[in-house]
Write a protein that holds these residues in place. Structure first.
Motif, PDB file in Angstrom:
ATOM      1  N   UNK A  10       0.963  -1.470  -0.204  1.00  0.00           N
ATOM      2  CA  UNK A  10      -0.474  -0.082   0.842  1.00  0.00           C
ATOM      3  C   UNK A  10       0.865   1.369  -0.108  1.00  0.00           C
ATOM      4  N   UNK A  53      -7.074  -0.790 -12.796  1.00  0.00           N
ATOM      5  CA  UNK A  53      -7.720  -0.451 -11.502  1.00  0.00           C
ATOM      6  C   UNK A  53      -8.789   1.452 -11.782  1.00  0.00           C
ATOM      7  N   UNK A  55      -6.425   3.944 -12.029  1.00  0.00           N
ATOM      8  CA  UNK A  55      -5.694   5.218 -10.738  1.00  0.00           C
ATOM      9  C   UNK A  55      -4.770   5.257 -11.738  1.00  0.00           C
ATOM     10  N   UNK A  73      -9.366   8.883 -10.641  1.00  0.00           N
ATOM     11  CA  UNK A  73      -9.949   8.600  -9.797  1.00  0.00           C
ATOM     12  C   UNK A  73      -8.264   8.043  -8.932  1.00  0.00           C
ATOM     13  N   UNK A  77      -8.288   8.061  -4.751  1.00  0.00           N
ATOM     14  CA  UNK A  77      -7.218   7.669  -3.824  1.00  0.00           C
ATOM     15  C   UNK A  77      -6.716   8.152  -2.978  1.00  0.00           C
ATOM     16  N   UNK A  80      -6.957   9.739  -0.275  1.00  0.00           N
ATOM     17  CA  UNK A  80      -8.392   8.459   0.748  1.00  0.00           C
ATOM     18  C   UNK A  80      -7.340   7.658   1.264  1.00  0.00           C
ATOM     19  N   UNK A  81      -5.903   7.421   0.921  1.00  0.00           N
ATOM     20  CA  UNK A  81      -5.432   6.745   0.909  1.00  0.00           C
ATOM     21  C   UNK A  81      -4.373   7.961   2.542  1.00  0.00           C
TER      22      UNK A  81
ATOM     23  N   UNK B 232      -9.070  -0.278   1.211  1.00  0.00           N
ATOM     24  CA  UNK B 232      -8.563   0.869   0.272  1.00  0.00           C
ATOM     25  C   UNK B 232      -9.409   0.072  -0.937  1.00  0.00           C
ATOM     26  N   UNK B 233      -8.563  -1.270  -1.025  1.00  0.00           N
ATOM     27  CA  UNK B 233      -8.290  -2.049  -2.324  1.00  0.00           C
ATOM     28  C   UNK B 233      -9.997  -2.765  -2.363  1.00  0.00           C
ATOM     29  N   UNK B 235     -12.244  -0.590  -1.934  1.00  0.00           N
ATOM     30  CA  UNK B 235     -12.780   0.847  -3.032  1.00  0.00           C
ATOM     31  C   UNK B 235     -12.547   0.960  -3.816  1.00  0.00           C
ATOM     32  N   UNK B 236     -11.053   0.959  -4.299  1.00  0.00           N
ATOM     33  CA  UNK B 236     -10.595   1.286  -5.689  1.00  0.00           C
ATOM     34  C   UNK B 236     -10.225  -0.093  -6.397  1.00  0.00           C
TER      35      UNK B 236
END
Lengths: 97, 236
Positions: A10, A53, A55, A73, A77, A80-81, B232-233, B235-236
């Motif tokens: 991540x 995805x 992104x 997007x 993301x 959000x992260x 996270x995964x 959602x995305x």
């Protein structure tokens, strides 16, 4: 999901997205690789994964290589992260025991 | 302005996150390291103190002894007790050094793991493994100190009884002006060792409780990071 990315890192994702977000326009893969401090094969896997995805966007360049862009997007993301990591750090890690 | 610029960099910049984790884990590691070493060290110094006390009393008694076979035999017996105490003390004090050497190698392994920049939750799992290992070390330090000290208390109490019987009934220590002194000193040492052991065990248990709380804290952090990944995964 590309091979070897059953459990993507991540923080690597955050780093790639962050570097793309900081970049002024489309980024060269080599520059992105250096900025994200990962090897090229790993970067390719992650880009394929993130592109799948929605992104990031991989565009062909005139010189035959490619350029990478963060999508809307992807920015969402990253936000959000960043918030999730920040909250966790503040709530959990910053507590000294 | 991009997302990255809109948020304080220190909140999620990776090197800073790693530094943050390291800055939290390092004191915990040091705390546990010190706790296990302190248990052994305290036990070691308690033995040295007992040995010095007993030797001093023996030396005070020595000028009054005669050079008879019985006197030399009883002195040898009396001086062997402090020697045993010094031996036990050295064993206790030496042990944390070996432990530290092992922990130093462990620490560089942990540093390498950090350098490789693995994902945070697996890194936390490694840190937790190390903390669990240290917790077991503290537990072992407390247990071995308690068992050895109990054996020692029994031994010293036996010697005290033997000295008393020898002095009063058998007259083995005719050279001693005050024949009850060897028994009384040994009995006092037995009592002091028992009290010291209780103090060490109490301290060790307290450190164990604290380290368990730290591990629980880290478990919660690990769970939270796992939740972030899932969310996270998802959602995305």
């Amino acid at each position: 999901m590309p091979e070897g990315l059953q459990r993507p890192d991540l923080f690597l994702v955050a780093r790639i997205l962050e570097n793309l977000d900081r970049a002024d326009g489309p980024a060269r893969p080599t520059n992105l690789q250096l900025a994200s401090a990962i090897n090229y094969t790993q970067l390719e896997r992650y880009l394929e994964f993130l592109s799948g995805r929605g992104l990031v966007q991989i565009q062909p360049a005139e010189d035959g290589s490619s350029r990478i862009l963060i999508t809307a997007k992807g920015r969402e993301a990253l936000t959000y992260l960043a918030r999730a990591i920040r909250d966790t750090l503040r709530e959990e890690f910053s507590r000294r025991v | 302005m991009g997302v990255a610029q809109s948020l304080p960099a220190s909140t999620y910049d990776l090197p800073l996150v790693l530094d943050e984790i390291e800055s939290i884990v390092a004191p915990l590691r040091r705390q546990l390291d010190d706790a296990s070493a302190a248990v052994y060290r305290s036990a070691g110094f308690l033995h040295f103190a007992a040995a010095i006390l007993l030797t001093t009393v023996n030396l005070l008694e020595l000028p009054r002894t005669s050079l008879t076979f019985e006197a030399i035999g009883s002195d040898a017996l009396t001086f062997s007790v402090p020697l045993v105490l010094v031996g036990l003390g050295i064993a206790f004090v030496w042990r944390p050094r070996g432990l530290r050497r092992f922990q130093n190698s462990n620490r560089s392994w942990l540093r390498r793991a950090f350098t490789r920049q693995r994902i945070v939750d697996s890194r936390l799992a490694e840190v937790m493994d190390e903390l669990s290992w240290m917790q077991r070390e503290i537990s072992r330090a407390v247990d071995s100190t308690a068992v050895l000290s109990i054996l020692q208390v029994v031994l010293l109490a036996g010697l005290a009884l033997l000295s008393w019987v020898a002095a009063t009934s058998l007259g083995i220590f005719p050279h001693a002006v005050t024949p009850l002194i060897p028994g009384a000193v040994t009995a006092t040492l037995a009592g002091a060792t028992a009290v010291g052991t209780l103090a060490i065990v109490w301290r060790g248990r307290r450190e164990l409780r604290r380290s368990r709380a730290m591990l629980a804290e880290l478990s919660r952090s690990q769970y939270r990071i796992g939740s972030i990944q899932q969310a996270f995964w998802g959602r995305y």
